[in-house]
Design a protein around this motif. Sequence first.
Motif, mmCIF file in Angstrom:
data_model
loop_
_atom_site.group_PDB
_atom_site.id
_atom_site.type_symbol
_atom_site.label_atom_id
_atom_site.label_comp_id
_atom_site.label_asym_id
_atom_site.label_seq_id
_atom_site.Cartn_x
_atom_site.Cartn_y
_atom_site.Cartn_z
ATOM 1 N N CYS A 246 -10.158 -14.081 -38.887
ATOM 2 C CA CYS A 246 -10.966 -14.149 -40.105
ATOM 3 C C CYS A 246 -10.082 -14.033 -41.349
ATOM 4 O O CYS A 246 -10.211 -14.819 -42.299
ATOM 5 N N GLY A 247 -9.171 -13.060 -41.351
ATOM 6 C CA GLY A 247 -8.277 -12.891 -42.485
ATOM 7 C C GLY A 247 -7.371 -14.082 -42.684
ATOM 8 O O GLY A 247 -7.136 -14.536 -43.813
ATOM 9 N N LEU A 248 -6.858 -14.618 -41.580
ATOM 10 C CA LEU A 248 -5.976 -15.788 -41.631
ATOM 11 C C LEU A 248 -6.693 -16.978 -42.252
ATOM 12 O O LEU A 248 -6.164 -17.661 -43.141
ATOM 13 N N GLU A 249 -7.922 -17.251 -41.794
ATOM 14 C CA GLU A 249 -8.665 -18.412 -42.292
ATOM 15 C C GLU A 249 -9.118 -18.227 -43.739
ATOM 16 O O GLU A 249 -9.399 -19.213 -44.419
ATOM 17 N N ALA A 250 -9.179 -16.980 -44.193
ATOM 18 C CA ALA A 250 -9.545 -16.732 -45.587
ATOM 19 C C ALA A 250 -8.312 -16.675 -46.494
ATOM 20 O O ALA A 250 -8.442 -16.471 -47.702
ATOM 21 N N GLY A 251 -7.108 -16.846 -45.911
ATOM 22 C CA GLY A 251 -5.895 -16.896 -46.715
ATOM 23 C C GLY A 251 -5.301 -15.554 -47.072
ATOM 24 O O GLY A 251 -4.518 -15.452 -48.026
ATOM 25 N N LEU A 252 -5.637 -14.510 -46.317
ATOM 26 C CA LEU A 252 -5.150 -13.171 -46.618
ATOM 27 C C LEU A 252 -3.887 -12.839 -45.829
ATOM 28 O O LEU A 252 -3.605 -13.458 -44.801
ATOM 29 N N GLU A 253 -3.137 -11.847 -46.288
ATOM 30 C CA GLU A 253 -2.112 -11.252 -45.447
ATOM 31 C C GLU A 253 -2.842 -10.488 -44.344
ATOM 32 O O GLU A 253 -3.823 -9.798 -44.612
ATOM 33 N N THR A 254 -2.388 -10.623 -43.108
ATOM 34 C CA THR A 254 -3.084 -9.990 -41.984
ATOM 35 C C THR A 254 -2.167 -8.993 -41.289
ATOM 36 O O THR A 254 -1.007 -9.303 -40.997
ATOM 37 N N ILE A 255 -2.702 -7.804 -41.045
ATOM 38 C CA ILE A 255 -1.927 -6.728 -40.421
ATOM 39 C C ILE A 255 -2.689 -6.252 -39.189
ATOM 40 O O ILE A 255 -3.813 -5.753 -39.289
ATOM 41 N N LEU A 256 -2.078 -6.416 -38.021
ATOM 42 C CA LEU A 256 -2.680 -5.941 -36.776
ATOM 43 C C LEU A 256 -2.191 -4.532 -36.486
ATOM 44 O O LEU A 256 -0.985 -4.268 -36.480
ATOM 45 N N VAL A 257 -3.139 -3.615 -36.261
ATOM 46 C CA VAL A 257 -2.795 -2.259 -35.814
ATOM 47 C C VAL A 257 -3.080 -2.153 -34.324
ATOM 48 O O VAL A 257 -3.964 -2.838 -33.794
ATOM 49 N N LEU A 258 -2.336 -1.289 -33.647
ATOM 50 C CA LEU A 258 -2.415 -1.196 -32.187
ATOM 51 C C LEU A 258 -3.242 -0.006 -31.727
ATOM 52 O O LEU A 258 -3.045 0.510 -30.627
ATOM 53 N N THR A 259 -4.203 0.430 -32.561
ATOM 54 C CA THR A 259 -5.028 1.596 -32.231
ATOM 55 C C THR A 259 -6.415 1.211 -31.735
ATOM 56 O O THR A 259 -7.284 2.062 -31.593
ATOM 57 N N GLY A 260 -6.619 -0.099 -31.476
ATOM 58 C CA GLY A 260 -7.944 -0.548 -31.050
ATOM 59 C C GLY A 260 -7.884 -1.482 -29.867
ATOM 60 O O GLY A 260 -7.400 -1.135 -28.798
ATOM 61 N N ILE A 261 -8.343 -2.719 -30.057
ATOM 62 C CA ILE A 261 -8.547 -3.658 -28.955
ATOM 63 C C ILE A 261 -7.271 -4.389 -28.546
ATOM 64 O O ILE A 261 -6.867 -4.361 -27.390
ATOM 65 N N SER A 262 -6.634 -5.074 -29.475
ATOM 66 C CA SER A 262 -5.524 -5.978 -29.133
ATOM 67 C C SER A 262 -4.193 -5.240 -29.046
ATOM 68 O O SER A 262 -3.854 -4.445 -29.932
ATOM 69 N N SER A 263 -3.445 -5.510 -27.993
ATOM 70 C CA SER A 263 -2.103 -4.960 -27.829
ATOM 71 C C SER A 263 -1.076 -5.949 -28.369
ATOM 72 O O SER A 263 -1.392 -7.107 -28.648
ATOM 73 N N ARG A 264 0.162 -5.501 -28.476
ATOM 74 C CA ARG A 264 1.228 -6.386 -28.944
ATOM 75 C C ARG A 264 1.408 -7.571 -27.990
ATOM 76 O O ARG A 264 1.592 -8.710 -28.406
ATOM 77 N N ALA A 265 1.335 -7.296 -26.673
ATOM 78 C CA ALA A 265 1.491 -8.366 -25.686
ATOM 79 C C ALA A 265 0.347 -9.369 -25.772
ATOM 80 O O ALA A 265 0.563 -10.581 -25.691
ATOM 81 N N GLU A 266 -0.892 -8.892 -25.967
ATOM 82 C CA GLU A 266 -2.034 -9.791 -26.092
ATOM 83 C C GLU A 266 -1.925 -10.647 -27.352
ATOM 84 O O GLU A 266 -2.304 -11.825 -27.352
#
Length: 288
Positions: A246-266
């Motif tokens: 969603c952030g990518l398609e809206a043109g934002l800087e996107t920051i993934l944190v590893l405290t929820g669903i997605s892991s670094r490998a995923e």
Amino acid sequence: MGHLPGAVLRTPGPPALSPTDHRHPGDDTMHDRKPVQSWLTDMDGVLVHEGQPVPGAPEFVQKLRASGKPFLVLTNNSIYTPRDLQARLARMGLDVPEEAIWSSALATAQFLADQRPGGTAYVIGEAGLTTALHAVGYVLSDFAPDYVVLGETRTYSFEAITKAIRLIDDGARFICTNPDATGPSVEGALPAAGSVAAMISKATGVEPYFVGKPNPMMMRSALNTIDAHSESTAMIGDRMDTDILCGLEAGLETILVLTGISSRAEAERYPYRPSRIVDSVADLIDEV
């Protein structure tokens, strides 16, 4: 002018990275983005996890408030009103103002008010959704409504789902607050609006329009709410398939944190990338 016989012509490539630079060619961070002047952050998995605050989250929110920069806490959950969510977050030590909370219910109400002002809707949902629709002047009705609006609820009623199917068959437009198939709980996964929407679609042959993440409309409505600009806004999320997309398609800087669903490998398996990956919002406190 010609070139020497046997000489090899080379096309310019991307600039070389220093040994300490872990960014990848093509990452958003390789481009000259404006400094972050406003922040959007997901709630579950970023600020709270399984009913507890993520370590560093209270300090991050406190720093955001002290900075004076506009920010919003986003959630696809349409059950609660912003006031409800403010109280729930406060019990976990997170001091988030009511006006700094933006839900898929609010985004849905705004979308409907723009599309068909003063319309009518048959709603499956709870106070977060019905309150938002009332606030924009909608009338809730099961008599030939303009829309069937499906949101989250703790108790999906077979009777209500049957009514929704019949109204859609009769011509009502189908809207769903969010496409999440499941939601989190301490006991495990719970069926969410996306699963129920699939049931209704199977029965009617009509697909809903989803307003919440990953629809970039959710992000753009949030930006408009705080008068922010995409080129100077960062989105923090824990899910690649909703927050980051969603952030990518809206043109934002996107920051993934590893405290929820997605892991670094995923994250590596997706065809798109976040601007960067950090362990948690605790790593962003000094950036606010």
